[in-house]
Enzyme design. Sequence first.
Site, short mmCIF file in Angstrom:
data_model
loop_
_atom_site.label_atom_id
_atom_site.label_comp_id
_atom_site.label_asym_id
_atom_site.label_seq_id
_atom_site.Cartn_x
_atom_site.Cartn_y
_atom_site.Cartn_z
N LYS A 1 2.15 -3.53 6.72
CA LYS A 1 2.43 -3.64 5.33
C LYS A 1 3.97 -3.51 5.34
O LYS A 1 4.61 -4.06 4.70
CB LYS A 1 1.70 -2.71 4.51
CG LYS A 1 0.14 -2.99 4.37
CD LYS A 1 -0.21 -4.17 3.50
CE LYS A 1 -1.55 -4.57 3.47
NZ LYS A 1 -1.89 -5.57 2.67
N TYR B 1 -2.10 -0.46 10.93
CA TYR B 1 -2.38 -1.34 9.51
C TYR B 1 -1.10 -1.07 8.58
O TYR B 1 -0.67 -1.80 7.79
CB TYR B 1 -3.67 -1.03 8.91
CG TYR B 1 -3.65 -1.01 7.47
CD1 TYR B 1 -4.06 -2.30 7.05
CD2 TYR B 1 -3.35 -0.10 6.39
CE1 TYR B 1 -4.28 -2.37 5.47
CE2 TYR B 1 -3.53 0.06 5.33
CZ TYR B 1 -3.77 -1.32 4.63
OH TYR B 1 -3.68 -1.49 3.39
N SER C 1 0.98 -1.33 -0.06
CA SER C 1 -0.13 0.03 -0.02
C SER C 1 0.80 1.37 -0.05
O SER C 1 1.93 1.07 0.68
CB SER C 1 -0.98 0.05 1.32
OG SER C 1 -1.38 1.26 1.27
N1 UFG Z 1 -13.20 11.34 3.16
C1 UFG Z 1 -14.21 12.19 3.53
N2 UFG Z 1 -15.39 11.63 3.96
C2 UFG Z 1 -15.57 10.27 4.10
C3 UFG Z 1 -14.51 9.29 3.75
C4 UFG Z 1 -13.39 9.85 3.12
O1 UFG Z 1 -14.13 13.44 3.23
O2 UFG Z 1 -16.82 9.95 4.68
C5 UFG Z 1 -11.88 11.79 2.66
C6 UFG Z 1 -10.76 11.46 3.56
O3 UFG Z 1 -10.77 12.42 4.58
C7 UFG Z 1 -9.66 11.31 2.60
C8 UFG Z 1 -10.30 10.88 1.06
O4 UFG Z 1 -11.78 11.02 1.37
O5 UFG Z 1 -9.15 12.74 2.14
C9 UFG Z 1 -9.96 9.36 0.91
O6 UFG Z 1 -10.21 8.79 2.15
P1 UFG Z 1 -10.26 7.05 1.86
O7 UFG Z 1 -10.71 6.65 3.27
O8 UFG Z 1 -11.16 6.72 0.96
O9 UFG Z 1 -8.99 6.79 1.56
P2 UFG Z 1 -7.45 7.08 2.18
O10 UFG Z 1 -6.65 7.64 1.39
O11 UFG Z 1 -7.58 7.59 3.62
O12 UFG Z 1 -6.92 5.42 2.47
C10 UFG Z 1 -6.37 4.92 1.49
C11 UFG Z 1 -6.45 3.40 1.57
C12 UFG Z 1 -6.12 2.74 2.79
C13 UFG Z 1 -4.60 3.19 3.33
C14 UFG Z 1 -4.67 4.66 3.34
C15 UFG Z 1 -3.39 5.25 3.76
O13 UFG Z 1 -7.88 3.05 1.22
O14 UFG Z 1 -6.05 1.31 2.86
O15 UFG Z 1 -4.79 5.19 2.04
O16 UFG Z 1 -2.12 5.30 2.72
F1 UFG Z 1 -4.20 2.83 4.49
#
Ligand code: UFG
Length: 339
Positions: free
Chosen positions: A153, A149, A124
């Site tokens: 990785k 998590y 990841s």
């Molecule tokens: N977000 C919102 N509202 C929501 C959900 C998410 O605004 O209800 C925003 C988050 O704050 C972030 C963006 O949408 O800015 C993306 O969030 P995600 O949770 O979809 O994805 P992340 O980038 O946080 O997570 C990804 C992977 C994880 C990994 C993480 C860290 O899905 O598995 O990156 O690298 F761990």
Amino acid sequence: MKALLTGGAGYIGSHTAVALLAEGFEVTIVDNLANSSRVAVNRIESLTGRNTVFHEVSLLDASAITAILCDEVPDVVIHFAGLKSVAESVDHPLDYYRTNVAGTLNLLDAMVASGVRSLVFSSSATVYGEPVRLPIDETSPITDAANPYGRTKLHIERMLQDLGAADPDWNIALLRYFNPVGAHESGEIGEDPNGIPNNLLPYVCQFAVGKQDRLVVFGNDYPTPDGTCLRDYVHVTDLASGHLAALRFLNDEKPGVACFNLGTGKASSVIEVIHAFERASGLALAYDIGPRRSGDVPASYTNPDKARLQLGWTAVKTLDDICQDAWRWQCRNPDGYVA
Ligand code: UFG
């Protein structure tokens, strides 16, 4: 060629299984169905018109996994199985270390016992933690991940690098995914999260069909063009073809241990994702702006050059494709895989 997929009934595993079967691979799936469904395996088979071999087994069952590897002796193992919720990993770190790290150790022991030395690992972009520069390439420093998590990785990557250094017979691709999203264009397989989705696209899908009451954008005061976080959203079928490219690379180049970022190289903001989803669904989504979510980095997107040059792989699907396919999957499967 025979590929054994741990976690092959899960989100990325199921799409990769379809791509492998379509290319003529024999596919064995090992999955404990903790966060996946047997229905996904049936759909993989009906989509491709091919059969798989399926074992409902946990990687924590060392003797069972060794028996399967020694019996099947695949040409390559693609290791997807693992727990993947950041929030859950903070509350239950030992479950994450046990399932992800100890499960991988059992798998590697089984590979040693069966003489299989070719592995593709689902890593990841989280291993880059808070990126020191953008876009992120494979030479970007790996410091510390932000949560248990991510650390699992990181530990697994290091374990695999140590293994490759100790024994040159191993060929291992570490694939660092950016934000996997979307669904198969058939609408037959897609992401089926347990409980309330943590990730943006699955959450937006459930909000759009009325399964969630409120859509909150987590912060609009980041140093980005519209103030919301930037991510590199990569279609899951593009990721699946990235695995095929990695298999060819391992087979042809015998590289030892090699790592690749899998992403598009394009950064999209949370607001841009919501607007793309509105275009795809024809719905207007009323969202609120809320506080920042703890642990979020302002921006994360890849420099995709290494995968393009060495694997010959480029993501081709757009954010609009992603939203159309995610929406089709959600509409056809409002309750996910129902057995
Ligand atoms: N977000 C919102 N509202 C929501 C959900 C998410 O605004 O209800 C925003 C988050 O704050 C972030 C963006 O949408 O800015 C993306 O969030 P995600 O949770 O979809 O994805 P992340 O980038 O946080 O997570 C990804 C992977 C994880 C990994 C993480 C860290 O899905 O598995 O990156 O690298 F761990």
